[in-house]
Design an enzyme around this catalytic site. Structure first.
Site, PDB file in Angstrom:
ATOM      1  N   ASP A   1      12.075 -10.255 -40.414  1.00  0.00           N
ATOM      2  CA  ASP A   1      13.129 -10.392 -41.407  1.00  0.00           C
ATOM      3  C   ASP A   1      12.676 -11.539 -42.313  1.00  0.00           C
ATOM      4  OD1 ASP A   1      16.519  -9.889 -41.410  1.00  0.00           O
ATOM      5  OD2 ASP A   1      15.685 -11.548 -42.566  1.00  0.00           O
ATOM      6  N   SER A   2      12.809 -11.382 -43.618  1.00  0.00           N
ATOM      7  CA  SER A   2      12.218 -12.398 -44.499  1.00  0.00           C
ATOM      8  C   SER A   2      12.927 -13.739 -44.404  1.00  0.00           C
ATOM      9  CB  SER A   2      12.165 -11.907 -45.948  1.00  0.00           C
ATOM     10  OG  SER A   2      13.434 -11.924 -46.542  1.00  0.00           O
ATOM     11  N   SER A   3      14.093 -13.775 -43.763  1.00  0.00           N
ATOM     12  CA  SER A   3      14.731 -15.085 -43.570  1.00  0.00           C
ATOM     13  C   SER A   3      13.947 -15.923 -42.554  1.00  0.00           C
ATOM     14  CB  SER A   3      16.201 -14.934 -43.172  1.00  0.00           C
ATOM     15  OG  SER A   3      16.320 -14.025 -42.122  1.00  0.00           O
TER      16      SER A   3
ATOM     17  N   THR B   1      13.902  -5.049 -44.608  1.00  0.00           N
ATOM     18  CA  THR B   1      14.722  -3.847 -44.422  1.00  0.00           C
ATOM     19  C   THR B   1      13.939  -2.562 -44.626  1.00  0.00           C
ATOM     20  OG1 THR B   1      16.712  -5.005 -45.095  1.00  0.00           O
ATOM     21  CG2 THR B   1      16.759  -2.632 -45.320  1.00  0.00           C
TER      22      THR B   1
ATOM     23  N   THR C   1      14.025  -8.481 -48.719  1.00  0.00           N
ATOM     24  CA  THR C   1      14.527  -8.896 -50.035  1.00  0.00           C
ATOM     25  C   THR C   1      15.065 -10.326 -50.044  1.00  0.00           C
ATOM     26  OG1 THR C   1      16.728  -7.979 -49.591  1.00  0.00           O
ATOM     27  CG2 THR C   1      15.140  -6.536 -50.688  1.00  0.00           C
ATOM     28  N   ASP C   2      15.512 -10.819 -48.874  1.00  0.00           N
ATOM     29  CA  ASP C   2      16.219 -12.105 -48.871  1.00  0.00           C
ATOM     30  C   ASP C   2      15.390 -13.250 -49.454  1.00  0.00           C
ATOM     31  OD1 ASP C   2      18.419 -10.901 -47.805  1.00  0.00           O
ATOM     32  OD2 ASP C   2      18.085 -11.579 -45.752  1.00  0.00           O
TER      33      ASP C   2
ATOM     34  N   GLN D   1      23.181 -24.783 -61.839  1.00  0.00           N
ATOM     35  CA  GLN D   1      23.757 -23.791 -60.927  1.00  0.00           C
ATOM     36  C   GLN D   1      23.942 -22.444 -61.638  1.00  0.00           C
ATOM     37  OE1 GLN D   1      27.276 -25.331 -58.946  1.00  0.00           O
ATOM     38  NE2 GLN D   1      26.199 -27.205 -58.361  1.00  0.00           N
ATOM     39  N   CYS D   2      23.856 -22.454 -62.970  1.00  0.00           N
ATOM     40  CA  CYS D   2      23.979 -21.191 -63.709  1.00  0.00           C
ATOM     41  C   CYS D   2      22.720 -20.362 -63.484  1.00  0.00           C
ATOM     42  CB  CYS D   2      24.129 -21.445 -65.199  1.00  0.00           C
ATOM     43  SG  CYS D   2      25.607 -22.368 -65.597  1.00  0.00           S
TER      44      CYS D   2
END
Ligand code: ASP
Length: 354
Positions: A66-68, A24, A98-99, A292-293
């Protein structure tokens, strides 16, 4: 890769390599949404740094993205650029979407060890050209961190780190936790390395802590480009059908499964799931227990439901982030050699423990 320009306004300046990967920070609106601009277009928008004692060399991935879209092969490209300039640059700045920035920063921390120089990742939630953008302040602060020297004249942050929203985080401890807010990143299990107000305050006690092998000989990194992508993550949820995992867990190219368990590392008493995971471990697969925490750590002895994973032969992910555990697994499988269980439990680059 594309060498754009070198600015050298003063003597005694810091030599910094800026690696632009996309994201971005350098995007503009198009008919199909935000898309990355070229390095040349980015240069037009970057705030002027001519007054700073910095000699900046800029390079970009062949196609900023895009970092994806970034893959392990791009981590290798970023690492190779750093390696190539490890002796002639004082520090490295990576402009990144950032992704998946937390994945790239964690991966690089395992692939490039003992560099002894700052590698600072940063990006932004709004493009440079946006009036309310966070990009310019991230860029300038990350640059200041990269240039900073301690009283001994050595780099203040000789780590792979990530700067965002007034904070500097260890690269393999950080996670993207907000899709919209400017406070997009946090490292719940490790203190920040620095905070930026009117001055940047460095947390000396956190910088470099837990990273084995120090002091490093600056610019003499160990480079481990091999990564094995035979890794899966199994996120538990109530109602998960173990039979849907049958094929994947019998695929011989799958070498490790990161189980994203509940709480301290708990899994349900589902006989089918346990049998499947047991068979996977028996055929030599590595089962890694994560939570998952977002904060806290895995403790497989706390609950009976946690001991289930222990009985299956799972390896505790302790307080590692998912990003760190995943890329560490790819790295250890890729480099081979050492005992996986033992190596996974030890700190390679300060990614676990306090
Ligand atoms: N999709 C963007 C990227 O990761 C998001 C960002 O940079 O903030 O490249």
């Amino acid at each position: 890769m594309n060498l754009a320009m070198t600015r050298s306004p003063r003597s005694h300046s810091s030599r910094i390599l800026l690696i632009y990967t996309g994201g971005t920070i350098g995007m503009k609106e198009s008919s199909s949404g935000l898309v990355p601009v070229s390095l040349e277009d980015l240069l037009e928008q970057l705030p002027d740094i001519d007054a700073l004692p910095v000699e900046l060399t800029l390079v970009s991935l062949d196609r900023p993205m895009d970092s994806s879209d970034l893959k392990p092969e791009h981590w290798v490209q970023i690492g190779e650029l750093i390696l190539k300039h490890s002796a002639d640059m004082d520090a490295f700045l990576v402009l990144h979407g950032t992704d998946t920035m937390a994945y790239s920063a964690a991966a690089l921390s395992f692939m490039m060890q003992h560099l002894g120089k700052p590698v600072i990742f940063t990006g932004s939630q709004l493009p440079l050209g946006h009036p309310r953008s966070d990009a310019a302040s991230h860029w300038m602060s990350a640059l200041e961190v990269a240039m900073a020297l301690g009283p001994d004249g050595l780099p203040r942050v000789p780590e792979i780190a990530l700067y965002f929203n007034h904070a500097l985080f260890r690269g393999n401890r950080v996670r993207k936790l907000h899709a919209m807010g400017f406070d997009a990143f946090d490292s719940p299990n490790y203190p920040v390395l620095a905070r930026a107000g009117t001055r940047i305050e460095y947390a000396e006690e956190a910088i470099g802590q837990g990273i084995p092998g120090q002091p490093f000989q600056q610019g003499r990194p160990a480079w481990f480009p091999a990564l094995d992508q035979g890794v899966l993550s199994l996120k538990l949820f109530p109602g998960l059908r173990p039979d849907l995992w049958e094929v994947a867990l019998h695929d011989p190219t799958v070498k490790a499964v990161l189980v994203e368990a509940y709480g301290a590392g708990n899994i349900p008493a589902d006989g089918d799931l346990s049998e499947l995971l047991r068979a996977f471990v028996q055929r030599g697969g590595h089962l890694i227990a994560l939570s998952q925490c977002v904060g806290g750590q895995v403790d497989l002895t706390r609950y009976q439901s946690g001991r289930r994973l222990l009985d299956l032969g799972a390896i505790s992910g302790m307080d590692m982030t998912f990003e760190a555990a995943l890329t560490k697994t790819m790295h250890l499988l890729g480099t081979g050699g050492s005992d996986f269980r033992e190596a996974f439990g030890q700190s390679i680059a300060g990614e676990l423990g306090n």
